[in-house]
Design an enzyme around this catalytic site. Structure first.
Site, PDB file in Angstrom:
ATOM      1  N   ASP A  69      -3.325   1.673   6.791  1.00 23.25           N
ATOM      2  CA  ASP A  69      -2.405   1.317   5.708  1.00 23.25           C
ATOM      3  C   ASP A  69      -2.078  -0.177   5.698  1.00 23.25           C
ATOM      4  OD1 ASP A  69      -2.356   4.015   5.054  1.00 23.25           O
ATOM      5  OD2 ASP A  69      -0.627   4.403   6.341  1.00 23.25           O
ATOM      6  N   CYS A  83     -12.499  -4.977   5.843  1.00 16.86           N
ATOM      7  CA  CYS A  83     -11.840  -5.612   6.976  1.00 16.86           C
ATOM      8  C   CYS A  83     -11.090  -6.839   6.477  1.00 16.86           C
ATOM      9  CB  CYS A  83     -12.874  -6.015   8.034  1.00 16.86           C
ATOM     10  SG  CYS A  83     -12.185  -6.981   9.396  1.00 16.86           S
ATOM     11  N   CYS A 103     -12.695 -10.179   8.493  1.00 18.12           N
ATOM     12  CA  CYS A 103     -14.011 -10.749   8.187  1.00 18.12           C
ATOM     13  C   CYS A 103     -14.489 -10.452   6.766  1.00 18.12           C
ATOM     14  CB  CYS A 103     -15.053 -10.265   9.191  1.00 18.12           C
ATOM     15  SG  CYS A 103     -15.466  -8.499   9.044  1.00 18.12           S
ATOM     16  N   ASP A 106       0.856  -1.176   0.000  1.00  9.80           N
ATOM     17  CA  ASP A 106       0.000   0.000   0.000  1.00  9.80           C
ATOM     18  C   ASP A 106       0.894   1.229   0.000  1.00  9.80           C
ATOM     19  OD1 ASP A 106      -2.608   1.436   0.366  1.00  9.80           O
ATOM     20  OD2 ASP A 106      -1.622   2.061   2.222  1.00  9.80           O
ATOM     21  N   CYS A 134     -13.551  -2.652  13.239  1.00 13.51           N
ATOM     22  CA  CYS A 134     -14.617  -3.309  12.486  1.00 13.51           C
ATOM     23  C   CYS A 134     -15.655  -3.858  13.460  1.00 13.51           C
ATOM     24  CB  CYS A 134     -14.028  -4.431  11.638  1.00 13.51           C
ATOM     25  SG  CYS A 134     -15.283  -5.377  10.708  1.00 13.51           S
ATOM     26  N   GLU A 155      -1.505  -1.631  -5.532  1.00 13.04           N
ATOM     27  CA  GLU A 155      -2.753  -1.015  -5.959  1.00 13.04           C
ATOM     28  C   GLU A 155      -2.485  -0.075  -7.125  1.00 13.04           C
ATOM     29  OE1 GLU A 155      -6.677   1.107  -3.960  1.00 13.04           O
ATOM     30  OE2 GLU A 155      -4.784   1.040  -2.864  1.00 13.04           O
TER      31      GLU A 155
END
Length: 223
Positions: free
Chosen positions: A181, A153, A156, A16, A172, A100
Protein backbone atom coordinates in the site's frame (compact mmCIF):
# COMPACT_ATOMS: atom_id res chain seq x y z
CA UNK A 1 -20.23 32.95 4.81
CA UNK A 2 -17.41 33.42 2.31
CA UNK A 3 -14.75 30.75 2.61
CA UNK A 4 -11.17 31.87 2.15
CA UNK A 5 -8.41 29.71 0.60
CA UNK A 6 -6.01 28.25 3.09
CA UNK A 7 -2.46 29.62 3.20
CA UNK A 8 -0.21 27.82 0.72
CA UNK A 9 2.00 25.06 2.06
CA UNK A 10 4.72 22.83 0.64
CA UNK A 11 3.11 19.46 1.31
CA UNK A 12 2.02 17.06 -1.42
CA UNK A 13 0.58 13.62 -0.79
CA UNK A 14 -0.33 10.51 -2.74
CA UNK A 15 -3.20 8.47 -1.31
CA UNK A 16 -3.77 4.75 -1.81
CA UNK A 17 -7.23 3.60 -0.75
CA UNK A 18 -7.33 0.13 0.74
CA UNK A 19 -9.13 -2.45 2.82
CA UNK A 20 -6.46 -3.51 5.31
CA UNK A 21 -6.03 0.20 6.08
CA UNK A 22 -8.45 2.87 4.91
CA UNK A 23 -5.68 4.99 3.37
CA UNK A 24 -1.94 4.67 2.97
CA UNK A 25 -0.14 7.98 2.50
CA UNK A 26 3.05 8.61 0.56
CA UNK A 27 4.64 10.04 3.71
CA UNK A 28 4.79 6.48 5.03
CA UNK A 29 1.78 6.56 7.34
CA UNK A 30 -1.35 4.41 7.32
CA UNK A 31 -4.77 5.24 8.74
CA UNK A 32 -7.09 2.43 9.74
CA UNK A 33 -10.83 2.88 9.39
CA UNK A 34 -13.35 1.79 12.02
CA UNK A 35 -15.59 -0.92 10.54
CA UNK A 36 -18.77 1.07 10.91
CA UNK A 37 -21.15 -1.30 9.14
CA UNK A 38 -19.59 -4.49 10.48
CA UNK A 39 -19.64 -3.08 14.00
CA UNK A 40 -23.39 -2.47 13.75
CA UNK A 41 -24.25 -5.82 12.14
CA UNK A 42 -25.70 -7.43 15.28
CA UNK A 43 -28.07 -4.53 15.90
CA UNK A 44 -29.05 -4.40 12.22
CA UNK A 45 -29.75 -8.15 12.07
CA UNK A 46 -31.96 -7.89 15.14
CA UNK A 47 -33.95 -5.02 13.65
CA UNK A 48 -34.33 -6.84 10.32
CA UNK A 49 -35.67 -9.95 12.08
CA UNK A 50 -38.19 -7.81 13.97
CA UNK A 51 -39.22 -6.22 10.68
CA UNK A 52 -39.66 -9.61 8.98
CA UNK A 53 -42.12 -10.70 11.68
CA UNK A 54 -44.45 -7.75 11.13
CA UNK A 55 -47.53 -8.01 8.92
CA UNK A 56 -47.09 -6.16 5.64
CA UNK A 57 -49.15 -2.97 5.55
CA UNK A 58 -49.55 -2.81 9.31
CA UNK A 59 -48.70 0.16 11.52
CA UNK A 60 -46.21 -1.98 13.45
CA UNK A 61 -44.37 -2.85 10.24
CA UNK A 62 -44.14 0.83 9.35
CA UNK A 63 -42.62 1.54 12.78
CA UNK A 64 -40.11 -1.31 12.28
CA UNK A 65 -39.14 0.09 8.87
CA UNK A 66 -38.45 3.47 10.47
CA UNK A 67 -36.27 1.82 13.15
CA UNK A 68 -34.23 0.00 10.49
CA UNK A 69 -33.81 3.24 8.54
CA UNK A 70 -32.61 5.07 11.64
CA UNK A 71 -30.08 2.32 12.40
CA UNK A 72 -28.58 2.59 8.90
CA UNK A 73 -28.63 6.39 9.13
CA UNK A 74 -26.61 6.28 12.38
CA UNK A 75 -23.97 4.11 10.69
CA UNK A 76 -23.83 6.47 7.70
CA UNK A 77 -23.63 9.58 9.87
CA UNK A 78 -20.81 8.16 12.01
CA UNK A 79 -18.83 7.14 8.93
CA UNK A 80 -19.41 10.51 7.24
CA UNK A 81 -18.30 12.45 10.32
CA UNK A 82 -15.08 10.42 10.56
CA UNK A 83 -14.32 10.92 6.87
CA UNK A 84 -15.01 14.65 7.09
CA UNK A 85 -12.44 15.04 9.85
CA UNK A 86 -9.82 12.98 8.01
CA UNK A 87 -10.34 14.70 4.63
CA UNK A 88 -10.17 18.15 6.25
CA UNK A 89 -6.90 17.24 7.94
CA UNK A 90 -5.35 16.00 4.69
CA UNK A 91 -6.46 19.11 2.77
CA UNK A 92 -5.13 21.44 5.47
CA UNK A 93 -1.72 19.74 5.57
CA UNK A 94 -1.12 19.45 1.80
CA UNK A 95 -1.13 21.86 -1.12
CA UNK A 96 -1.63 19.03 -3.63
CA UNK A 97 -3.53 15.76 -3.17
CA UNK A 98 -3.35 12.84 -5.61
CA UNK A 99 -5.70 9.84 -5.52
CA UNK A 100 -6.00 6.78 -7.73
CA UNK A 101 -9.16 6.74 -9.85
CA UNK A 102 -10.49 3.39 -8.61
CA UNK A 103 -13.36 1.49 -10.21
CA UNK A 104 -15.33 1.39 -6.95
CA UNK A 105 -18.52 0.01 -8.53
CA UNK A 106 -16.56 -2.81 -10.16
CA UNK A 107 -14.87 -3.77 -6.90
CA UNK A 108 -18.20 -3.67 -5.09
CA UNK A 109 -19.66 -6.28 -7.45
CA UNK A 110 -17.27 -8.93 -6.16
CA UNK A 111 -19.03 -11.03 -3.54
CA UNK A 112 -15.96 -11.35 -1.30
CA UNK A 113 -15.24 -7.60 -1.26
CA UNK A 114 -18.71 -6.05 -1.56
CA UNK A 115 -19.34 -5.53 2.16
CA UNK A 116 -15.84 -4.18 2.81
CA UNK A 117 -16.04 -1.79 -0.16
CA UNK A 118 -19.43 -0.51 0.99
CA UNK A 119 -18.18 -0.05 4.55
CA UNK A 120 -15.09 1.84 3.34
CA UNK A 121 -17.20 4.30 1.27
CA UNK A 122 -14.18 5.30 -0.83
CA UNK A 123 -16.20 7.27 -3.39
CA UNK A 124 -17.69 9.47 -0.68
CA UNK A 125 -14.24 10.17 0.79
CA UNK A 126 -12.76 11.09 -2.61
CA UNK A 127 -15.65 13.49 -3.26
CA UNK A 128 -14.93 15.15 0.09
CA UNK A 129 -11.27 15.63 -0.85
CA UNK A 130 -12.24 17.01 -4.25
CA UNK A 131 -14.72 19.64 -3.17
CA UNK A 132 -12.63 20.70 -0.16
CA UNK A 133 -9.59 21.12 -2.40
CA UNK A 134 -11.63 23.39 -4.69
CA UNK A 135 -13.08 25.26 -1.73
CA UNK A 136 -9.78 25.94 0.05
CA UNK A 137 -7.46 26.58 -2.87
CA UNK A 138 -5.71 23.20 -2.97
CA UNK A 139 -4.85 21.08 -6.00
CA UNK A 140 -6.58 17.75 -6.53
CA UNK A 141 -5.81 15.14 -9.18
CA UNK A 142 -6.91 11.62 -9.94
CA UNK A 143 -4.28 9.24 -11.28
CA UNK A 144 -5.47 6.88 -14.04
CA UNK A 145 -6.75 3.55 -12.75
CA UNK A 146 -4.59 1.64 -15.24
CA UNK A 147 -1.34 2.99 -13.80
CA UNK A 148 0.56 0.00 -12.31
CA UNK A 149 0.91 1.75 -8.96
CA UNK A 150 0.90 -1.51 -6.98
CA UNK A 151 3.37 -3.36 -9.24
CA UNK A 152 5.83 -0.55 -9.96
CA UNK A 153 8.88 -0.26 -7.72
CA UNK A 154 8.90 3.28 -6.34
CA UNK A 155 12.72 3.10 -6.11
CA UNK A 156 13.86 1.87 -9.53
CA UNK A 157 10.63 2.18 -11.55
CA UNK A 158 10.55 -1.42 -12.79
CA UNK A 159 7.03 -2.87 -13.17
CA UNK A 160 6.72 -6.38 -11.80
CA UNK A 161 4.09 -9.08 -12.21
CA UNK A 162 0.56 -8.70 -10.90
CA UNK A 163 0.24 -9.95 -7.34
CA UNK A 164 -2.81 -11.39 -5.54
CA UNK A 165 -4.45 -9.27 -2.84
CA UNK A 166 -3.13 -11.43 -0.03
CA UNK A 167 0.46 -10.44 -0.91
CA UNK A 168 1.00 -7.35 1.25
CA UNK A 169 4.76 -6.92 0.78
CA UNK A 170 7.26 -7.80 -1.93
CA UNK A 171 10.90 -7.45 -2.90
CA UNK A 172 12.02 -5.84 -6.16
CA UNK A 173 14.97 -7.08 -8.16
CA UNK A 174 16.82 -3.90 -7.20
CA UNK A 175 16.72 -5.06 -3.57
CA UNK A 176 14.04 -2.70 -2.30
CA UNK A 177 11.41 -4.28 -0.04
CA UNK A 178 7.97 -2.69 -0.35
CA UNK A 179 4.81 -2.52 1.68
CA UNK A 180 2.19 -2.96 -1.04
CA UNK A 181 0.00 0.00 0.00
CA UNK A 182 2.76 2.47 0.87
CA UNK A 183 4.58 1.69 -2.39
CA UNK A 184 1.34 2.36 -4.30
CA UNK A 185 0.89 5.69 -2.48
CA UNK A 186 4.41 6.80 -3.44
CA UNK A 187 3.77 5.84 -7.07
CA UNK A 188 0.47 7.77 -7.02
CA UNK A 189 2.35 10.83 -5.76
CA UNK A 190 4.95 10.49 -8.55
CA UNK A 191 2.27 9.99 -11.22
CA UNK A 192 0.28 12.97 -9.95
CA UNK A 193 3.34 15.20 -10.04
CA UNK A 194 4.13 14.03 -13.57
CA UNK A 195 0.58 14.79 -14.73
CA UNK A 196 0.81 18.25 -13.22
CA UNK A 197 4.13 19.02 -14.89
CA UNK A 198 2.69 17.85 -18.24
CA UNK A 199 -0.34 20.13 -17.91
CA UNK A 200 1.61 22.96 -19.59
CA UNK A 201 0.02 25.71 -17.58
CA UNK A 202 -3.51 24.33 -17.69
CA UNK A 203 -5.37 24.90 -14.41
CA UNK A 204 -5.45 21.82 -12.25
CA UNK A 205 -8.08 22.89 -9.75
CA UNK A 206 -11.57 21.54 -10.46
CA UNK A 207 -14.64 23.70 -10.59
CA UNK A 208 -16.34 24.31 -7.27
CA UNK A 209 -18.47 21.39 -6.25
CA UNK A 210 -21.31 21.28 -3.74
CA UNK A 211 -20.67 19.23 -0.65
CA UNK A 212 -22.44 15.86 -1.03
CA UNK A 213 -25.06 15.46 1.65
CA UNK A 214 -26.51 12.03 1.25
CA UNK A 215 -25.17 8.52 1.36
CA UNK A 216 -26.76 5.23 0.36
CA UNK A 217 -29.55 4.55 2.82
CA UNK A 218 -31.54 1.39 3.40
CA UNK A 219 -30.67 -1.48 1.04
CA UNK A 220 -33.39 -2.37 -1.42
CA UNK A 221 -35.87 -4.91 -0.17
CA UNK A 222 -36.14 -3.56 3.38
CA UNK A 223 -39.59 -2.02 2.93
Amino acid sequence: MTEQPLPRCAGEVGIDLGLTSFVALSDGSKIAAPKFLRGAERNLRRRHKTLDRKVKGSANRHKAVVRVARAYARVADTRRDWQHKLSTRIIRENQAVYVEDLNVHGLGRGRSLAKSVHDAAWAQFVRMLEYKAARYGREFRKVGRFEPTTRRCSVCGVVGEKKPLEVRSWRCGCGAVHDRDLNAAMNILAAGRADKSNACGVGVRPAKLPAPRGEAGIPSGVV
